[in-house]
Motif scaffolding. Sequence first.
Motif, mmCIF file in Angstrom:
data_model
loop_
_atom_site.group_PDB
_atom_site.id
_atom_site.type_symbol
_atom_site.label_atom_id
_atom_site.label_comp_id
_atom_site.label_asym_id
_atom_site.label_seq_id
_atom_site.Cartn_x
_atom_site.Cartn_y
_atom_site.Cartn_z
ATOM 1 N N ARG A 33 0.846 -1.206 0.000
ATOM 2 C CA ARG A 33 0.000 0.000 0.000
ATOM 3 C C ARG A 33 0.880 1.255 0.000
ATOM 4 N NH1 ARG A 33 -3.570 3.704 -1.356
ATOM 5 N NH2 ARG A 33 -4.454 4.893 0.353
ATOM 6 N N MET A 57 2.224 1.674 -3.542
ATOM 7 C CA MET A 57 1.209 2.066 -4.519
ATOM 8 C C MET A 57 0.710 3.484 -4.269
ATOM 9 S SD MET A 57 1.377 -0.316 -6.536
ATOM 10 C CE MET A 57 0.189 0.229 -7.758
ATOM 11 N N LYS A 58 0.763 3.910 -2.993
ATOM 12 C CA LYS A 58 0.372 5.277 -2.678
ATOM 13 C C LYS A 58 1.351 6.251 -3.341
ATOM 14 C CE LYS A 58 -1.368 7.127 1.570
ATOM 15 N NZ LYS A 58 -1.425 6.983 3.032
ATOM 16 N N GLY A 102 0.672 6.421 -6.994
ATOM 17 C CA GLY A 102 -0.539 7.201 -7.245
ATOM 18 C C GLY A 102 -1.636 6.329 -7.810
ATOM 19 N N ALA A 103 -2.893 6.773 -7.658
ATOM 20 C CA ALA A 103 -4.040 5.989 -8.106
ATOM 21 C C ALA A 103 -3.945 5.703 -9.600
ATOM 22 C CB ALA A 103 -5.328 6.721 -7.790
ATOM 23 N N ILE A 104 -4.113 4.428 -9.971
ATOM 24 C CA ILE A 104 -4.101 4.054 -11.381
ATOM 25 C C ILE A 104 -5.487 4.334 -11.952
ATOM 26 C CG2 ILE A 104 -3.906 2.109 -12.996
ATOM 27 C CD1 ILE A 104 -1.867 0.935 -10.953
ATOM 28 N N VAL A 151 -2.896 -6.265 10.115
ATOM 29 C CA VAL A 151 -2.931 -5.337 8.981
ATOM 30 C C VAL A 151 -3.545 -4.010 9.407
ATOM 31 C CG1 VAL A 151 -4.109 -4.863 6.811
ATOM 32 C CG2 VAL A 151 -2.865 -6.977 7.084
ATOM 33 N N ALA A 152 -4.650 -4.096 10.170
ATOM 34 C CA ALA A 152 -5.305 -2.863 10.622
ATOM 35 C C ALA A 152 -4.378 -2.085 11.563
ATOM 36 C CB ALA A 152 -6.625 -3.201 11.313
ATOM 37 N N GLU A 155 -3.491 5.350 8.770
ATOM 38 C CA GLU A 155 -4.850 5.226 8.246
ATOM 39 C C GLU A 155 -5.865 5.475 9.357
ATOM 40 O OE1 GLU A 155 -5.342 1.537 6.131
ATOM 41 O OE2 GLU A 155 -3.871 2.107 4.616
ATOM 42 N N ARG A 192 -15.117 -0.342 11.855
ATOM 43 C CA ARG A 192 -14.195 -1.166 11.080
ATOM 44 C C ARG A 192 -13.411 -2.107 11.995
ATOM 45 N NH1 ARG A 192 -11.202 1.651 6.295
ATOM 46 N NH2 ARG A 192 -13.382 1.679 5.685
ATOM 47 N N LEU A 194 -2.466 -5.012 -6.299
ATOM 48 C CA LEU A 194 -1.630 -3.801 -6.422
ATOM 49 C C LEU A 194 -2.481 -2.626 -6.894
ATOM 50 C CD1 LEU A 194 1.721 -5.035 -8.005
ATOM 51 C CD2 LEU A 194 1.280 -4.340 -5.648
ATOM 52 N N MET A 195 -3.357 -2.898 -7.864
ATOM 53 C CA MET A 195 -4.169 -1.834 -8.424
ATOM 54 C C MET A 195 -5.106 -1.246 -7.362
ATOM 55 S SD MET A 195 -5.879 -2.025 -12.094
ATOM 56 C CE MET A 195 -4.337 -1.873 -12.947
ATOM 57 N N LEU A 197 -4.784 -1.362 -4.217
ATOM 58 C CA LEU A 197 -4.025 -0.687 -3.157
ATOM 59 C C LEU A 197 -3.552 0.696 -3.603
ATOM 60 C CD1 LEU A 197 -1.912 -3.520 -1.493
ATOM 61 C CD2 LEU A 197 -3.787 -2.224 -0.489
ATOM 62 N N SER A 198 -3.624 0.963 -4.923
ATOM 63 C CA SER A 198 -3.286 2.317 -5.374
ATOM 64 C C SER A 198 -4.480 3.259 -5.147
ATOM 65 C CB SER A 198 -2.860 2.315 -6.846
ATOM 66 O OG SER A 198 -3.973 2.373 -7.705
ATOM 67 N N TRP A 199 -5.654 2.672 -4.859
ATOM 68 C CA TRP A 199 -6.853 3.499 -4.660
ATOM 69 C C TRP A 199 -7.294 3.581 -3.211
ATOM 70 C CZ3 TRP A 199 -9.368 -0.233 -8.602
ATOM 71 C CH2 TRP A 199 -8.895 0.044 -9.890
ATOM 72 N N GLU A 200 -7.194 2.431 -2.488
ATOM 73 C CA GLU A 200 -7.850 2.331 -1.181
ATOM 74 C C GLU A 200 -6.873 1.962 -0.064
ATOM 75 O OE1 GLU A 200 -11.019 2.915 -0.479
ATOM 76 O OE2 GLU A 200 -11.681 3.264 -2.540
ATOM 77 N N ASN A 201 -7.273 2.277 1.182
ATOM 78 C CA ASN A 201 -6.466 1.947 2.358
ATOM 79 C C ASN A 201 -6.344 0.439 2.547
ATOM 80 O OD1 ASN A 201 -5.798 4.495 3.175
ATOM 81 N ND2 ASN A 201 -7.512 4.687 4.608
ATOM 82 N N VAL A 202 -5.174 0.030 3.048
ATOM 83 C CA VAL A 202 -4.923 -1.394 3.248
ATOM 84 C C VAL A 202 -5.826 -1.942 4.357
ATOM 85 C CG1 VAL A 202 -3.001 -1.101 4.888
ATOM 86 C CG2 VAL A 202 -3.053 -3.092 3.404
ATOM 87 N N SER A 203 -6.212 -1.096 5.317
ATOM 88 C CA SER A 203 -7.068 -1.571 6.414
ATOM 89 C C SER A 203 -8.506 -1.796 5.944
ATOM 90 C CB SER A 203 -7.045 -0.587 7.584
ATOM 91 O OG SER A 203 -7.563 0.653 7.177
ATOM 92 N N PHE A 204 -8.814 -1.360 4.717
ATOM 93 C CA PHE A 204 -10.102 -1.686 4.112
ATOM 94 C C PHE A 204 -9.959 -2.896 3.185
ATOM 95 C CE2 PHE A 204 -12.509 -1.187 0.113
ATOM 96 C CZ PHE A 204 -13.785 -1.419 0.579
ATOM 97 N N VAL A 209 -7.579 -5.411 2.763
ATOM 98 C CA VAL A 209 -7.211 -6.758 3.211
ATOM 99 C C VAL A 209 -8.354 -7.463 3.957
ATOM 100 C CG1 VAL A 209 -5.610 -8.072 4.650
ATOM 101 C CG2 VAL A 209 -4.743 -6.352 3.077
#
Lengths: 138, 122
Positions: A30, A33-34, A37-39, A97-98, A107, A113, B67-68, B70-77, B79
């Motif tokens: 994560r 990928m951050k 940047g968003a694909i 993970v959280a 995060e 959640r 991977l894709m 994870l480029s948009w959303e948080n990992v805590s959501f 996984v």
Amino acid sequence: MKFSHRLQGKTIVLIAMMALFGSLGDVLLRKGMKQIGAISNWHPSALLSAFERTFRSGPIWLGISSLLLFFVAYLLVLSWADYSYVQPASATGYLFVAILGYLILGEVIPRMRWVGVLVICIGVLLVGGTPPRTTEES
Amino acid sequence: MRVAIALAIIIVGGTAGELSVTRAMKQIGEVENFSPSNLLRVIGRAFCVGWMWFGLLLMALSFFALLMVLSWENVSFVVPVTALSYVFGAFGGKFLLGERIEARRWIGVALVCLGVLLVCVS
């Protein structure tokens, strides 16, 4: 399966490694990928360039290495321990993970959640505590 | 929407990939000799089974989708939602591999669904 004292210690160390490296791997992916940047551009050349940047990113390779360590620990522990004994590790992984997402990436995790993650952990524990083989040998 | 599609690819692709690999490994038979030379032979035989390649292809697809997303959303959501693979695994194991699923396991599957729902609405 009866464990000797020594075997049990070894098992706990490897299961802790699985939980740690598995979730650390996802968190690092994560992070990487951050940075990429968003694909959002689906043009083949844009995708190719994103692909290239992804596999030149340090955090991505750290994440992949961490996931490989997870996998090695998983295979090693499965060579002597029952699958249903090892399974709880993947259940705690969701919680890790959280926690790591919160600590490393900052995060924001709403209370709902956390509750959801705990319910998932209990569900995975129940799924895992079943016999590893229910089909007949062929 | 794109998140939902990518998550579906991760979950279904990953689970179907693992089921295919399981099928390939069951075809080879239980590994009893763990000497390096025998393990190499086992790996060699595994790659001669079509299901192994199909499974690895699906798992690779699942990884790229991960991977894709994870480029948009948080990992805590992301996984926790992928825990839905246990749901697909139970159904796939039952209907594709003929495994028996106990009541206890169905309860676990239901709890995973509930947990994912809570993660999604939060």
